[in-house]
Design an enzyme around this catalytic site. Structure first.
Site: not given
Ligand SMILES: Nc1ncnc2c1ncn2[C@@H]1O[C@H](COP(=O)(O)OP(=O)(O)O)[C@@H](O)[C@H]1O
Ligand SMILES: [Mg+2]
Length: 193
Positions: A142, A52-54, A116, A113, A111, A144
Site C-alpha cells: 500500500a 519505512n522503519y522496520r 487522510a 492507512g 500516510k 509503496d
Molecule cells: N484500509 C485502507 N483503505 C483505503 N486505503 C488504504 C487502506 N490501507 C492503506 N490504504 C492506502 O495506502 C496508503 C498507504 O498505506 P499505509 O498503511 O499508510 O502505508 P504502509 O503500507 O507504508 O504502512 C494510504 O495512504 C492509503 O492511500
Molecule cells: Mg511503508
C-alpha cells in the site's frame, strides 16, 4: 560498488530510496549511498525518501533514528507512514510527524492507512482523505504504491494535493488485490489522466 552506484544516479529526474535500504546496509555502505544521493541532488535530481522503519532490521532504535535523520538531510520529498514514525520518534499525531519532518524537508506527505494523508509544504498543512475501501483484501504494497502514484504525479507536474489524491486511488486499487501488485491497466486507470 560506488562507481556503478554513481553511474546509476546520473541525470535522473528523481532518485527514490527507502529506510529499508538503509537498514540492510553496513554503516560504510550506508555512507556511500547517502554521499551518492547527495551528489545526484547537487547535480539537479529530486530526491524522495520513505523512512519505512522496520525495527527488526535495525540493531537499535538510536541507530535507525540517526541514519534516517541523515537521509532526510538529502531529501526533497519525504513519504513517511505515521505508525512507523510514532514507533521510531514517539510522535503523538500525524500533525506532529508532519511538523517535525517539515522542518527538515521541503515537501512531506504523512500516510496513515485508511485515514487522510497529511501534506506539509513550506509550513502549510493539508489533509487529503483516502479512498474508502469497504473490504481491503491485502494491504501489502500500500505504502509503496502510494509513493509510486504520488511521485509519478509530481513528475508529471501535478500539485501535491492532486498527487496525493491520485496516490490514494492507486493504493486503494492495490489493497483490493492479493499481493503487492495490481495489473498495470488497473493502476493506470486509478491514477487518472
Ligand atoms: N484500509 C485502507 N483503505 C483505503 N486505503 C488504504 C487502506 N490501507 C492503506 N490504504 C492506502 O495506502 C496508503 C498507504 O498505506 P499505509 O498503511 O499508510 O502505508 P504502509 O503500507 O507504508 O504502512 C494510504 O495512504 C492509503 O492511500
Ligand atoms: Mg511503508
Amino acid at each position: 560498488d560506488p562507481g556503478a552506484l554513481a553511474k546509476s544516479l546520473e541525470n535522473q529526474a528523481l532518485v527514490y530510496f527507502s529506510g529499508i535500504t538503509l537498514a540492510i546496509l553496513e554503516e560504510a555502505s550506508r555512507k556511500t549511498l547517502l554521499n551518492a544521493v547527495a551528489k545526484a541532488r547537487a547535480a539537479g535530481s529530486r530526491v524522495a525518501f520513505d523512512p519505512n522503519y522496520r525495527p527488526l532490521l535495525w540493531r537499535s532504535r538510536e541507530e535507525a533514528q540517526a541514519a534516517i535523520t541523515e537521509a532526510l538531510a538529502v531529501t526533497d520529498i519525504a513519504l513517511p507512514t505515521f505508525p512507523d514514525e510514532q514507533m521510531l520518534f514517539g510522535d503523538a499525531t500525524p500533525q506532529v510527524t508532519a511538523g517535525r519532518l517539515g522542518r527538515l524537508v521541503g515537501e512531506v506527505v504523512v500516510k496513515n492507512g485508511e485515514d487522510a494523508a497529511l501534506i506539509a509544504v513550506k509550513g502549510a498543512f493539508q489533509p487529503v482523505p483516502a479512498v474508502h475501501v469497504a473490504t481491503p483484501v491485502d494491504t501489502t504494497g500500500a505504502g509503496d504504491s502510494f509513493n509510486g502514484g504520488y511521485l509519478a504525479a509530481r513528475l508529471a507536474g501535478h500539485a501535491p494535493a492532486d498527487a496525493a489524491l491520485r496516490a490514494h486511488r492507486v493504493a486503494a486499487a492495490v489493497v483490493q488485490v492479493r499481493g503487492a501488485l495490481a495489473p498495470f491497466e488497473t493502476l493506470r486507470a486509478a491514477f487518472g489522466n
